[in-house]
Scaffold this motif. Structure first.
Motif, short mmCIF file in Angstrom:
data_model
loop_
_atom_site.label_atom_id
_atom_site.label_comp_id
_atom_site.label_asym_id
_atom_site.label_seq_id
_atom_site.Cartn_x
_atom_site.Cartn_y
_atom_site.Cartn_z
N GLY A 450 -78.79 -8.11 -68.61
CA GLY A 450 -78.00 -7.43 -69.63
C GLY A 450 -76.52 -7.41 -69.31
O GLY A 450 -75.67 -7.61 -70.18
N GLU A 451 -76.21 -7.23 -68.03
CA GLU A 451 -74.81 -7.20 -67.60
C GLU A 451 -74.14 -8.56 -67.80
O GLU A 451 -73.02 -8.64 -68.29
N ARG A 452 -74.86 -9.64 -67.45
CA ARG A 452 -74.28 -10.98 -67.58
C ARG A 452 -74.16 -11.41 -69.04
O ARG A 452 -73.21 -12.09 -69.43
N ILE A 453 -75.14 -11.02 -69.87
CA ILE A 453 -75.04 -11.35 -71.30
C ILE A 453 -73.86 -10.62 -71.93
O ILE A 453 -73.10 -11.20 -72.72
N ALA A 454 -73.67 -9.35 -71.57
CA ALA A 454 -72.52 -8.60 -72.08
C ALA A 454 -71.21 -9.25 -71.64
O ALA A 454 -70.25 -9.36 -72.42
N TRP A 455 -71.18 -9.72 -70.37
CA TRP A 455 -69.99 -10.44 -69.88
C TRP A 455 -69.72 -11.69 -70.71
O TRP A 455 -68.58 -11.95 -71.11
N ALA A 456 -70.76 -12.47 -70.98
CA ALA A 456 -70.61 -13.73 -71.71
C ALA A 456 -70.09 -13.49 -73.13
O ALA A 456 -69.18 -14.19 -73.61
N LEU A 457 -70.67 -12.50 -73.82
CA LEU A 457 -70.23 -12.22 -75.19
C LEU A 457 -68.77 -11.78 -75.23
O LEU A 457 -68.03 -12.14 -76.14
N ASP A 458 -68.36 -11.00 -74.21
CA ASP A 458 -66.98 -10.52 -74.16
C ASP A 458 -66.02 -11.63 -73.72
O ASP A 458 -64.99 -11.87 -74.36
N ALA A 459 -66.35 -12.31 -72.61
CA ALA A 459 -65.44 -13.31 -72.04
C ALA A 459 -65.20 -14.47 -72.99
O ALA A 459 -64.11 -15.05 -73.01
N PHE A 460 -66.19 -14.83 -73.81
CA PHE A 460 -66.05 -15.95 -74.72
C PHE A 460 -65.86 -15.51 -76.17
O PHE A 460 -65.99 -16.30 -77.09
N GLU A 461 -65.58 -14.23 -76.34
CA GLU A 461 -65.23 -13.66 -77.66
C GLU A 461 -66.27 -14.01 -78.71
O GLU A 461 -65.97 -14.50 -79.81
N LEU A 462 -67.54 -13.74 -78.37
CA LEU A 462 -68.67 -14.02 -79.24
C LEU A 462 -69.34 -12.75 -79.75
O LEU A 462 -70.37 -12.83 -80.43
N GLY A 463 -68.78 -11.58 -79.43
CA GLY A 463 -69.42 -10.32 -79.78
C GLY A 463 -69.72 -10.18 -81.26
O GLY A 463 -70.81 -9.73 -81.65
N ASP A 464 -68.77 -10.58 -82.13
CA ASP A 464 -68.98 -10.45 -83.57
C ASP A 464 -70.02 -11.43 -84.11
O ASP A 464 -70.48 -11.29 -85.25
N LEU A 465 -70.36 -12.43 -83.30
CA LEU A 465 -71.31 -13.46 -83.75
C LEU A 465 -72.63 -13.37 -83.01
O LEU A 465 -73.47 -14.27 -83.11
N ALA A 466 -72.85 -12.29 -82.27
CA ALA A 466 -74.05 -12.18 -81.43
C ALA A 466 -75.33 -12.33 -82.23
O ALA A 466 -76.32 -12.89 -81.75
N GLY A 467 -75.37 -11.84 -83.47
CA GLY A 467 -76.58 -11.90 -84.27
C GLY A 467 -76.67 -13.11 -85.19
O GLY A 467 -77.63 -13.23 -85.95
N VAL A 468 -75.69 -14.02 -85.12
CA VAL A 468 -75.67 -15.18 -86.01
C VAL A 468 -76.46 -16.33 -85.39
O VAL A 468 -76.33 -16.60 -84.19
N GLU A 469 -77.29 -16.99 -86.19
CA GLU A 469 -78.04 -18.15 -85.69
C GLU A 469 -77.07 -19.21 -85.19
O GLU A 469 -76.11 -19.57 -85.88
N SER A 470 -77.33 -19.74 -84.01
CA SER A 470 -76.38 -20.68 -83.40
C SER A 470 -76.25 -21.97 -84.22
O SER A 470 -75.20 -22.61 -84.20
N GLY A 471 -77.30 -22.35 -84.94
CA GLY A 471 -77.22 -23.56 -85.75
C GLY A 471 -76.20 -23.49 -86.87
O GLY A 471 -75.76 -24.53 -87.37
N THR A 472 -75.81 -22.28 -87.28
CA THR A 472 -74.83 -22.13 -88.36
C THR A 472 -73.42 -21.92 -87.84
O THR A 472 -72.49 -21.80 -88.64
N LEU A 473 -73.25 -21.87 -86.52
CA LEU A 473 -71.91 -21.64 -85.96
C LEU A 473 -71.07 -22.90 -86.08
O LEU A 473 -71.58 -24.02 -85.97
N PRO A 474 -69.73 -22.76 -86.28
CA PRO A 474 -68.85 -23.92 -86.20
C PRO A 474 -68.95 -24.56 -84.82
O PRO A 474 -69.31 -23.90 -83.82
N LEU A 475 -68.61 -25.84 -84.74
CA LEU A 475 -68.79 -26.59 -83.51
C LEU A 475 -68.06 -25.95 -82.33
O LEU A 475 -68.59 -25.89 -81.21
N GLY A 476 -66.83 -25.46 -82.56
CA GLY A 476 -66.08 -24.84 -81.48
C GLY A 476 -66.76 -23.61 -80.91
O GLY A 476 -66.72 -23.36 -79.69
#
Length: 585
Positions: A450-476
């Motif tokens: 849980g600690e490392r996942i929280a780090w990843a979402l914060d460090a890569f600025e993915l928090g707002d997209l945490a619940g979005v299916e990865s297949g629909t994300l822009p390539l970047g």
């Protein structure tokens, strides 16, 4: 898909000098789950006949959607698009019979030979048997595929597949050729060859070409450039139209070679700096209009000199305001090993009687960014897979993080992170679910996971997209997520296999800012890439051809080795091509 030559008009005819393609008020949206995505928003443009026009823009700008509308494969929500005098929406089949269209993933039949693929597309395009021999001979000469007519398409290198795809598209020569990122994942030698073919067609057949590309040096070669962003046309004109306004605002800043990453990071944070990227031993800087760089304030001795602007500078200046400054991940790694991070000794790999890699030796130092380059089919991917422990060598030795891959492969893999070219994400899982899956795969559980996942979402600025299916994300954003997953277990070494292939220039800059931060934090990085400007970001490079290492050294040393006597060192792409050509005689 290809076309017959000749003038057509509104029931089929278009006069010479008329735009081969004209769009007016074009709009297109898509429904993705509960969201509505606007791909094109009131796009109005026209093409100049008989030239190459570049279609560029960041990921999600609408380039592929525009191509598909022009090919009559999609219908717009509003507006119109006219191609060779025909309405592409109403007369889609007629348009498809008159144009050439090569999508990003061209449909070669890999179990058929080169010749059989040409025959199939000639059948589909209605080319008579009598016309075929002369056309085949011409296409084989242009593409250099004549010696490979009996080879299965699936056994061609990436560059040769692209050339075959282009040849199939041109079996029936069109008036208008649409190419959707034809050089993604193609090495510089093959990329140059593809461009030579395109310009030969324009010069000899007055063909009009619309080409989308992620390579801004390719856009600079076009007669006209159309810049799309968020589904709208930002600007259109010759490349100089984009670069000339930056005269006096582009600089080369040079300091000590050992501190170039820190210098780049410091420059990127200076007031008035729009862009700062590594370029060889220096940092290339683009300033805001009216701003000046105080080099003395950088706190170390540097040399600043003005350099001419290029198209890429204009691209970044136009779109920079829409990108938020990124926060590179804060990482500090204490290596778990002593000595070099990677040691390769006499590495060889055979597939039956074919030797893909032959007696390759090199070493990568801790905290180094090491680039592995080569033409398609050079053996770099095979080498890369052996270094990751994904493929067993036929002979030789590989030590990673101080561990012999033959004897301690599982322990070694626990010390490395791996980011595949296609990112290896699970499209139907959300960003958070992907991270949770990879955490389990790396042996993380409970509070630590849980600690490392929280780090990843914060460090890569993915928090707002945490619940979005990865297949629909822009390539970047897929790229960010894949890198975050590879770093969950805090590896000593990060392997990156063409991580920016197909990603737009702004996303590539963000990616390399993160790589620079990781290297400064002690992570060793081994990367393969076809972008020669990215090779400049590496501390050292190994260039491969025919399964062997041709040259190894810093970017400056590689360029110096390729320089002609009495001449200044070439750019990295020219140096790469010169070394490959020298090897081939």
């Amino acid at each position: 898909m290809s076309a017959s030559a000749g003038n057509t008009s509104n029931n089929g005819a278009v006069r010479n000098g008329d735009p081969p393609l004209r769009a007016i008020g074009l709009c297109k949206t898509f429904k993705v789950a509960t969201r509505t995505l606007t791909a094109l928003d009131d796009v109005t443009l026209s093409l100049t006949p008989g030239v190459v026009t570049g279609l560029i823009g960041p990921d999600g700008a609408g380039k592929t959607t525009f191509m598909r509308l022009a090919a009559g494969l999609l219908a717009p929500d509003a507006g119109s698009i006219e191609v060779l005098g025909l309405d592409a929406t109403r007369d889609g089949l007629a348009v498809q019979s008159r144009i050439g269209y090569m999508p990003q993933r061209f449909g070669l039949y890999e179990d058929l030979s080169v010749q059989e693929n040409l025959d199939l597309y000639a059948d589909l395009q209605g080319v008579s048997p009598g016309e075929r021999p002369a056309r085949y001979a011409r296409l084989m000469e242009m593409t250099g595929l004549a010696p490979f007519g009996r080879r299965l398409a699936g056994r061609l290198s990436g560059g040769m597949k692209q050339k075959l795809g282009l040849a199939c598209t041109l079996v029936n020569p069109p008036r208008l050729l649409l190419l959707d990122e034809p050089t993604v994942g193609v090495d510089p030698v093959s990329r140059r060859d593809l461009w030579a073919i395109v310009y030969q067609l324009v010069a000899q057949q007055s063909m009009s070409v619309l080409l989308s590309t992620a390579y801004l040096d390719e856009a600079q070669r076009c007669a006209q450039v159309i810049l799309l962003h968020q589904g709208r046309v930002v600007d259109q004109g010759p490349p100089a139209h984009f670069s000339d306004p930056l005269a006096g605002r582009t600089l080369r800043v040079t300091g000590a070679a050992a501190t170039r990453r820190r210098l780049q990071s410091a420059l990127a944070r200076r007031p008035g700096v729009l862009d700062a990227v590594l370029q060889g031993e220096s940092v290339r800087v683009v300033m805001q209009e009216g701003a000046a760089l105080d080099c003395a304030a950088l706190g170390e001795p540097v040399r600043c000199e003005s350099v001419p602007p290029r198209f890429e500078d204009g691209f970044v200046a136009l779109l920079h305001g829409d990108r938020e400054a990124i926060r590179p991940p804060q990482v500090r790694v204490t290596p778990t090993f002593t000595g070099d991070a990677i040691v390769v000794t006499d590495l060889t790999r055979r597939f039956g009687g074919f030797v893909a890699v032959q007696r390759v030796s090199f070493a990568v130092r801790p905290g180094e960014v090491f680039g592995l380059l080569g033409a398609n089919g050079a053996g770099k991917t095979t080498t890369f897979r052996m270094l990751c422990g994904l493929l067993a060598p036929s002979s030789g030795e590989v030590r990673v993080a101080g561990l012999d891959l033959r004897r301690a492969a599982a322990r070694a893999r626990g010390r490395i992170g791996y980011m595949a070219q296609r990112f290896s994400l699970y499209a139907n899982l959300s960003a958070h679910q992907n991270l949770a899956f990879f955490a389990r795969a790396y042996g993380l559980a409970g509070a630590r996971a849980g600690e490392r996942i929280a780090w990843a979402l914060d460090a890569f600025e993915l928090g707002d997209l945490a619940g979005v299916e990865s297949g629909t994300l822009p390539l970047g954003y897929k790229q960010r997520l894949a890198m975050a997953a590879a770093l969950l277990h805090e590896p000593d070494i990060l392997f990156l296999d063409e991580p920016t292939s197909g990603v737009d220039p702004l996303a590539r800059r963000e990616f390399w800012s993160r790589i620079n931060a990781l290297a400064e934090g002690g992570v060793t990085v081994l990367v393969t890439t076809h972008f020669m400007e990215e090779a400049e970001y590496c501390d050292r490079l190994a260039i491969m051809a025919a399964g062997e290492v041709l040259a190894i050294g810093t970017p400056a040393e590689i360029k110096a080795a390729a320089a002609r006597p009495g001449e200044a060192p070439p750019e990295m792409e020219e140096a790469f091509i010169a070394l490959i050509q020298a090897r081939e005689g």
